[in-house]
Design an enzyme around this catalytic site. Structure first.
Site, PDB file in Angstrom:
ATOM      1  N   HIS A  85       6.159   4.981  21.383  1.00 32.02           N
ATOM      2  CA  HIS A  85       4.886   4.441  21.894  1.00 32.02           C
ATOM      3  C   HIS A  85       4.859   4.071  23.380  1.00 32.02           C
ATOM      4  CE1 HIS A  85       3.893   4.644  17.748  1.00 32.02           C
ATOM      5  NE2 HIS A  85       4.319   3.455  17.382  1.00 32.02           N
ATOM      6  N   CYS A 133      -1.753   2.487   6.776  1.00 32.73           N
ATOM      7  CA  CYS A 133      -1.346   1.350   5.953  1.00 32.73           C
ATOM      8  C   CYS A 133      -1.560   0.013   6.622  1.00 32.73           C
ATOM      9  CB  CYS A 133       0.116   1.514   5.564  1.00 32.73           C
ATOM     10  SG  CYS A 133       0.259   2.500   4.106  1.00 32.73           S
ATOM     11  N   GLU A 193       0.825  -1.211   0.000  1.00 29.17           N
ATOM     12  CA  GLU A 193       0.000   0.000   0.000  1.00 29.17           C
ATOM     13  C   GLU A 193       0.854   1.254   0.000  1.00 29.17           C
ATOM     14  OE1 GLU A 193      -2.907   0.025   3.219  1.00 29.17           O
ATOM     15  OE2 GLU A 193      -3.088  -2.139   3.005  1.00 29.17           O
TER      16      GLU A 193
HETATM   17  N1  SAH Z   1       8.097   0.060  10.716  1.00 31.49           N
HETATM   18  C1  SAH Z   1       8.187   1.472  10.759  1.00 31.49           C
HETATM   19  C2  SAH Z   1       7.338   2.198   9.723  1.00 31.49           C
HETATM   20  C3  SAH Z   1       5.960   1.698   9.479  1.00 31.49           C
HETATM   21  S1  SAH Z   1       4.695   2.014  10.642  1.00 31.49           S
HETATM   22  C4  SAH Z   1       7.859   1.968  12.147  1.00 31.49           C
HETATM   23  O1  SAH Z   1       7.465   1.185  12.987  1.00 31.49           O
HETATM   24  O2  SAH Z   1       8.048   3.138  12.403  1.00 31.49           O
HETATM   25  C5  SAH Z   1       4.384   3.730  10.587  1.00 31.49           C
HETATM   26  C6  SAH Z   1       3.839   4.288  11.904  1.00 31.49           C
HETATM   27  O3  SAH Z   1       2.472   3.896  12.117  1.00 31.49           O
HETATM   28  C7  SAH Z   1       4.610   3.798  13.118  1.00 31.49           C
HETATM   29  O4  SAH Z   1       4.814   4.867  14.001  1.00 31.49           O
HETATM   30  C8  SAH Z   1       3.645   2.783  13.698  1.00 31.49           C
HETATM   31  O5  SAH Z   1       3.929   2.513  15.032  1.00 31.49           O
HETATM   32  C9  SAH Z   1       2.316   3.434  13.451  1.00 31.49           C
HETATM   33  N2  SAH Z   1       1.160   2.560  13.536  1.00 31.49           N
HETATM   34  C10 SAH Z   1       1.048   1.261  13.180  1.00 31.49           C
HETATM   35  N3  SAH Z   1      -0.182   0.789  13.426  1.00 31.49           N
HETATM   36  C11 SAH Z   1      -0.885   1.818  13.950  1.00 31.49           C
HETATM   37  C12 SAH Z   1      -2.232   1.953  14.418  1.00 31.49           C
HETATM   38  N4  SAH Z   1      -3.089   0.923  14.403  1.00 31.49           N
HETATM   39  N5  SAH Z   1      -2.591   3.166  14.868  1.00 31.49           N
HETATM   40  C13 SAH Z   1      -1.741   4.209  14.889  1.00 31.49           C
HETATM   41  N6  SAH Z   1      -0.481   4.143  14.458  1.00 31.49           N
HETATM   42  C14 SAH Z   1      -0.038   2.957  14.011  1.00 31.49           C
END
Ligand code: SAH
Length: 348
Positions: A213, A338, A89
């Site tokens: 987080h 995504c 995506e």
């Molecule tokens: N692997 C990398 C990049 C992809 S995720 C990383 O972890 O940074 C991109 C961002 O979206 C990250 O900050 C991730 O923690 C966050 N993310 C993933 N799932 C999420 C959700 N359900 N709600 C909010 N943020 C989310």
């Protein structure tokens, strides 16, 4: 076969020589490809050359399998199909300063963050650099725009696919390519500490974004398994090193999950940990935290913190000298975060 968009102009030259074609063509082909002109559409490259090339490389861009456009803010979300039928995506967002694309770096992810849709079925494979730049080119072509900013925040962990991700950064920055300045590119990581040190060595002036987080090992390990390998203090040490080496400000992502990591005590702990690990009396590194209410992903059962709780969390950080902003949510009507579209598609 390797994707043609993964080649630098120099590598394309070597390839041309290999197939017995004049090497001066390579730079022409590179710049046309990266303008969004397909090899098959090039008028100044002969049929024979094209055929020879297609015998040794895959010349396809990701193809659009599904496209969703937000009625609220115009955000576009693509489900792209790759040559081997795997799907990824990308999301294109319009801001005042131009278009930003969020690109994927892997098919799936093996990091296992509990709140994230991209990792639920694990990692299938790494993306080639050309499949990452291909997302930018396919979106430019489809929308008739010139994307000017990139965030590596889509599906996958870029530092778990280090070499291809770095090659992608260099291709995106190439002056005969889409020519996007490093300062307009961010890379987001869940905290692959070995990769942060390696990246710092390269000294590319991109923005590094850390998905933190949680400020303590207990909470963080519960929601992010990567934390059992590299704990919070090791991660922040790497961040400090990164800032010292590159002089580039880092930003932290903090997804607020109701009852998990959103208490005032944790906000205080977060400010304390960031201040004590990253700042000294004489060195006040700018620190920015992006607060994001968690997106509900069917299987996880996590709920976003409420508006007041989020404001309160931000205020607690600000009071302790940490800039905090609540991330504006774009494309909320198309589930723009995504991982979810690919999953839906896989489930049929
Ligand atoms: N692997 C990398 C990049 C992809 S995720 C990383 O972890 O940074 C991109 C961002 O979206 C990250 O900050 C991730 O923690 C966050 N993310 C993933 N799932 C999420 C959700 N359900 N709600 C909010 N943020 C989310």
């Amino acid at each position: 076969m390797k994707n043609i968009y993964s080649y630098t102009p120099e590598e394309l030259e070597a390839l041309m020589i290999e197939i017995g074609e004049p090497k001066y063509r390579a730079s022409q082909i590179f710049s046309q490809l990266h303008k969004g002109i397909l090899l098959s559409e090039m008028t100044n490259v002969g049929k024979k050359t094209k055929e020879k090339l297609c015998g040794v490389v895959d010349a396809a861009l990701p193809s659009i399998k599904r496209k969703l456009v937000s009625q609220i803010d115009g955000t576009v979300k693509y489900l792209f199909e790759l040559s081997d039928k795997n799907c990824i995506e990308s999301v294109v967002m319009k801001y005042e300063h131009g278009y930003t694309i969020c690109v994927s770096s892997q098919v799936g992810c093996r990091m296992g963050c509990k709140f994230c849709a991209s990792t639920l079925a694990g990692r299938v494979r790494d993306l080639e650099a050309g499949e990452m730049i291909g997302q930018v080119l396919a979106a430019n072509r489809d929308l008739g725009i010139r994307i000017s900013n990139i965030v590596m925040m889509g599906i996958g962990e870029p530092l778990d696919n280090f070499d291809n991700s770095v090659k992608f950064l260099r291709l995106a920055n190439h002056e005969s390519g889409v020519n996007i300045g490093y300062r307009h590119i961010s890379l987001s990581t869940c905290g692959v500490v070995s990769g942060i040190y390696k990246l710092a060595e390269l000294d590319l002036p991109i923005t590094l974004s850390i998905s933190l987080h949680a400020p303590d090992d207990e909470t963080r390990s519960e929601i992010m398994p990567v934390n059992r390998r590299w704990g919070v203090s090791e991660l922040l040490c790497a961040c400090r090193d990164y800032y010292k080496k590159t002089g580039r400000r880092l930003s932290f992502e903090y997804t607020l999950i109701s009852g998990k990591n959103d208490s005032r005590a944790l906000a205080e702990k977060l400010a304390q940990v960031l201040n004590s690990s990253l700042r000294t009396k004489t060195e006040t590194m700018p620190i920015h935290v992006n607060l994001i209410p968690v997106n509900e992903v069917g299987e996880t059962g996590f709920k976003p913190a409420d508006k007041r709780g989020i404001k309160d969390f931000a205020a607690t950080l600000e009071m302790r000298g940490i800039r905090a902003t609540v991330r504006r949510k774009l494309g909320s009507d198309i589930n723009a975060s995504c991982g979810q579209l690919r999953r839906e598609d896989a489930e049929g």
